[in-house]
Design an enzyme around this catalytic site. Structure first.
Site, PDB file in Angstrom:
ATOM      1  N   SER A 180       0.660  -1.018   0.062  1.00 48.88           N
ATOM      2  CA  SER A 180       0.292  -0.025  -0.117  1.00 48.88           C
ATOM      3  C   SER A 180       0.767   0.984  -0.155  1.00 48.88           C
ATOM      4  O   SER A 180       0.367   2.468  -0.791  1.00 48.88           O
ATOM      5  CB  SER A 180      -1.211   0.097   1.202  1.00 48.88           C
ATOM      6  OG  SER A 180      -2.162  -1.314   0.991  1.00 48.88           O
ATOM      7  N   HIS A 245       0.480   3.253   5.220  1.00 52.33           N
ATOM      8  CA  HIS A 245      -0.381   4.054   3.954  1.00 52.33           C
ATOM      9  C   HIS A 245      -0.256   5.838   3.693  1.00 52.33           C
ATOM     10  O   HIS A 245       0.231   6.573   2.885  1.00 52.33           O
ATOM     11  CB  HIS A 245      -2.225   4.145   3.975  1.00 52.33           C
ATOM     12  CG  HIS A 245      -2.534   2.359   3.822  1.00 52.33           C
ATOM     13  ND1 HIS A 245      -1.997   1.866   5.172  1.00 52.33           N
ATOM     14  CD2 HIS A 245      -3.495   2.096   3.236  1.00 52.33           C
ATOM     15  CE1 HIS A 245      -2.798   0.392   4.198  1.00 52.33           C
ATOM     16  NE2 HIS A 245      -3.602   1.108   3.638  1.00 52.33           N
TER      17      HIS A 245
END
Length: 306
Positions: A180, A245
């Site tokens: 991610s 993230h």
């Protein structure tokens, strides 16, 4: 990167273009399937018509977008191997043997430097892998076709490393898995480039597609936050962190935006490039020293090694 167009060369091209017919690339007729695909990619990623024409005329598909495809194939292969080995494909991270894999970043094993990068080949489950693969292929491959493997690979890897280092600083007791960080770096850079060049971007349904992309990213981020704070199946080690993230987004809206805004121009000629490179370097050095000294100074209680 040394063979990229300079600013003076770009100005010469623009001046020459004014003397030519102003026919837009979209008005070209009689294109075959591959030509229409190249034109579509140009309008998806580039805000200036002169850049779109330049890309359309010069693209040869040699080399192909090998970086994103190779990374995606490796991620799927490792996931299938782990799924067969653990006999579990949904929420693999809940399996007691999952963290024993030598690719996962674990705070107790942070001295093993390869884990700051190799964690991208491990995913929490098929739901985690699926969205990352879709975003990598739908966003990463067109970007690589336009900007090349070197530039897109740089943004992707920088997002991956920033993600794991951000976890080691901000969520010190948690492991990290999934790609991610790299995916969010690419997608956030692409979305920011669209917003900054809104009038020039001619991709169809751009507002709707941006909304869908943001919804998908928000759902994936929400899943990661929920999993992080969900009671662990093997306490005292928590579930993987979601901070990677955010590290990827930070890289995307800094280094990534500079890369995407300077198609076929030398990055070393851009002052913003050096500013963001300096910021990234300072962050990496800070995170390295933090990992060396902070865990001991804070007397932090870490989960046992897997």
């Amino acid at each position: 990167m040394s063979n990229k167009r300079s600013n003076s060369f770009r100005q010469a091209i623009l001046q020459g273009n004014r003397r030519l017919c102003s026919k837009a690339l979209l008005e070209e007729k009689g294109l075959n399937l591959s030509q229409r695909l190249i034109r579509h990619v140009a309008y998806e990623t580039l805000p200036r018509e002169i850049d779109r024409k330049w890309y359309y005329d010069s693209y040869t598909c040699c080399p192909p977008p090998w970086f994103m495809i190779t990374v995606t194939v490796l991620e799927v292969a490792f996931f299938l191997y782990n799924g067969v080995s653990l006999d579990q494909f949904v929420l693999q991270v809940t399996h007691p043997r999952y963290l024993k894999n030598s690719l996962v970043y674990h705070p107790q094993l942070r001295a093993q430097a390869w884990r700051y990068l190799t964690y991208i080949f491990m995913h929490a489950g098929i739901e985690h892998l699926g969205l990352n693969v879709v975003l990598q292929l739908l966003v990463g491959v067109p970007l690589e076709m336009v900007h090349g493997a070197t530039r897109i690979g740089l943004v992707y890897v920088a997002g991956v490393v920033a993600g794991s280092l951000a976890v080691s600083v901000a969520d010190m007791t948690a492991p990290v898995v999934g790609s991610s960080g790299g995916v969010y770096a690419l997608v956030s850079a692409h979305l920011a480039n669209i917003v900054m060049n809104w009038s020039g971007m001619k991709c169809q349904f751009k507002l709707l597609r941006m909304a869908v992309a943001l919804i998908c990213m928000s759902m994936e981020f929400g899943r990661a936050v929920w999993l992080r704070f969900h009671p662990s199946a093997y306490p005292p080690c928590p579930h993987p962190s979601f901070v990677a993230h955010l590290g990827g987004v930070a890289v995307g809206i800094t280094l990534g935006v500079v890369v995407l805004r300077n198609y076929e121009q030398r990055l070393q000629d851009q002052s913003l490039w050096w500013i963001f490179v300096a910021m990234y370097t300072v962050f990496v050095l800070f995170a390295v020293f933090w990992n060396i000294f902070a865990y001991t100074l804070l007397d932090l209680k870490l989960p046992p090694p897997p």
